[in-house]
Scaffold this active site. Structure first.
Site, PDB file in Angstrom:
ATOM      1  CG  ASP A 158      -0.228   0.129   2.448  1.00 15.69           C
ATOM      2  OD1 ASP A 158       0.699  -0.725   2.610  1.00 15.69           O
ATOM      3  OD2 ASP A 158      -0.893   0.704   3.519  1.00 15.69           O
ATOM      4  CD  GLU A 167       4.248   0.414   6.954  1.00 18.90           C
ATOM      5  OE1 GLU A 167       4.989   0.855   7.676  1.00 18.90           O
ATOM      6  OE2 GLU A 167       3.862   1.236   6.038  1.00 18.90           O
TER       7      GLU A 167
HETATM    8 ZN    ZN Z   1       6.951   2.299   3.913  1.00 14.53          ZN
END
Ligand code: ZN
Length: 395
Positions: free
Chosen positions: A83, A145
């Site tokens: 992401d 993340e």
């Molecule tokens: Zn990163």
């Protein structure tokens, strides 16, 4: 200088074209990677989020030589998140989802953080498969993340459940290809203070949630000041102590109504080795012993809810671990580097996998408009990952 493997550039071009901003699905990217691996004979499994709109991918390239050829046991994990942060409101000179080369650098959202590392690892798969390795190489690509390491735990749980044993992990977040051995933990909390509403001309009949939330926020600030004044300290960090701060607040419905609800979020970033539970316990103690008794003199049902909704543990790599020694040897970087930003490395370390952080690009370019990674950094990463594969060959 060697020029960049065409495969790496193609992979990066492919990966950045998927708008995997954390709010979006990453499934197109993940299935593209899975299909490519499958075509090369590499098996992988996915670990989805609850509504199956996002997935982590874990793949294993088994050992190819020696008495344990075909074995999936041990070896090294190459880890990255798929992401990216949003481009909303940012002024880009090029299309953020189209890889653009300019002055020796590759521009796109995620080029630096951290599709550059993932692209390099994927481009090397054919070479890895051809090397006479006595140990496997694993690929671990996560989702979410950037919004608090929400995706990786689902994959790590599955790793534990499947009994997968690995020797070490490299998280390829941008470190300019230096070896980062520690980062702080991030812990994010949502707090709801529930009081009682009343017409504001009748204050004794209400319990003002904003005012009581303010007391708690000030207490959190006092704890933060305590860490600043008294430590513990680790001078390798740019901010050498644990920090606590309140960053969002909402409450109240009208100028003449005592608010019954005030919500705020606070975070603390702990140094490695500091107990998150101990830090939170101070706050819980303040609530139980000071805040609630005061609130309940006004309203017996007053309460405070706290939800630890995001976070990732601190990382403190083990210098003696084989993976630390290997990556230090391959990069030639012997300096002790500890960074302020969090990564998924602490999560891997937490399930017993020795982990360090090393990847291409400058973290200073991440999350910004005109994000880029230099070709030199990408070449450096490619050489590093190639040597890492060769280190798994028979002596
Ligand atoms: Zn990163």
């Amino acid at each position: 200088m060697e020029s960049l493997n065409m495969n790496t550039r193609q992979w990066l071009e492919t990966l950045v074209a998927f708008d995997t901003t954390s709010r979006n699905s990453n499934l197109e990217l993940i299935t593209t990677v899975r299909d490519s691996l499958q075509q090369q004979g590499v098996a992988s499994w996915l670990a989805h989020n609850k509504d199956k709109t996002k997935a982590n991918l874990f793949a294993t390239l088994p050992a190819t030589a020696g008495p344990h050829a075909g074995s999936t046991e041990g070896g090294i994990v190459l880890s990255g998140h798929t992401d990216v942060v949003p481009v909303d409101g940012q002024k880009w000179d090029t299309d953020p989802f189209k890889l653009t080369e300019k002055d020796g650098a590759l521009y796109a959202r995620g080029s630096c953080d951290m599709k550059g590392f993932i692209a390099t690892a994927l481009a090397l798969v054919p070479e890895y498969l051809a090397m006479p390795r006595v140990k496997p190489i694993h690929l671990a690509f996560s989702f979410d993340e950037e919004i608090g390491c929400i995706g990786a735990p689902v994959m790590l749980e599955e790793i534990v459940k499947r009994g997968i044993k690995v020797d070490g992990c490299v998280v390829g977040e941008p470190t300019s290809m230096n070896v980062v051995v520690a980062h702080k933990g991030i812990n994010v909390f949502a707090c709801k203070v529930h009081g009682k509403s009343a017409h504001s001309s009748l204050t004794p009949q209400g319990c003002n949630a904003i005012e009581h939330a303010a007391r708690l926020i000030c207490a959190i600030r006092d704890f933060a000041d305590g860490y600043k004044a008294n430590g513990p300290y680790d001078q390798f960090f740019d901010v050498p102590f644990s920090t606590m701060t309140t960053n969002q607040i909402r409450g109240g419905i009208a100028v003449n109504t005592i608010p019954e609800l005030c919500e705020f979020t606070y975070e603390f970033r702990n140094l490695p080795g500091m107990s998150v539970a101990d830090i939170q316990a101070q706050i819980d103690k303040y609530i139980a012993e000071v805040l609630l008794p005061k609130m309940r003199t006004e309203f017996p049902d007053a309460r405070v809810e706290i939800d630890n909704f995001a976070g990732s543990p601190a990382l403190e790599a083990v210098e003696q671990a084989a993976i630390t020694e290997l990556v230090r040897a391959l990069t030639g970087d012997r300096q002790t580097r500890k960074v302020a930003y969090g990564t998924e490395a602490g999560l891997f370390q937490q399930i017993g996998i020795p982990t360090i952080v090393c990847g291409p690009g400058d973290i200073g370019n991440a999350h910004k408009p005109n994000e880029f990674v230099t070709l030199a950094q990408m070449e450096h990463c490619e050489q590093f990952l190639r040597k890492l594969g060769k280190s798994l060959q028979a002596a």
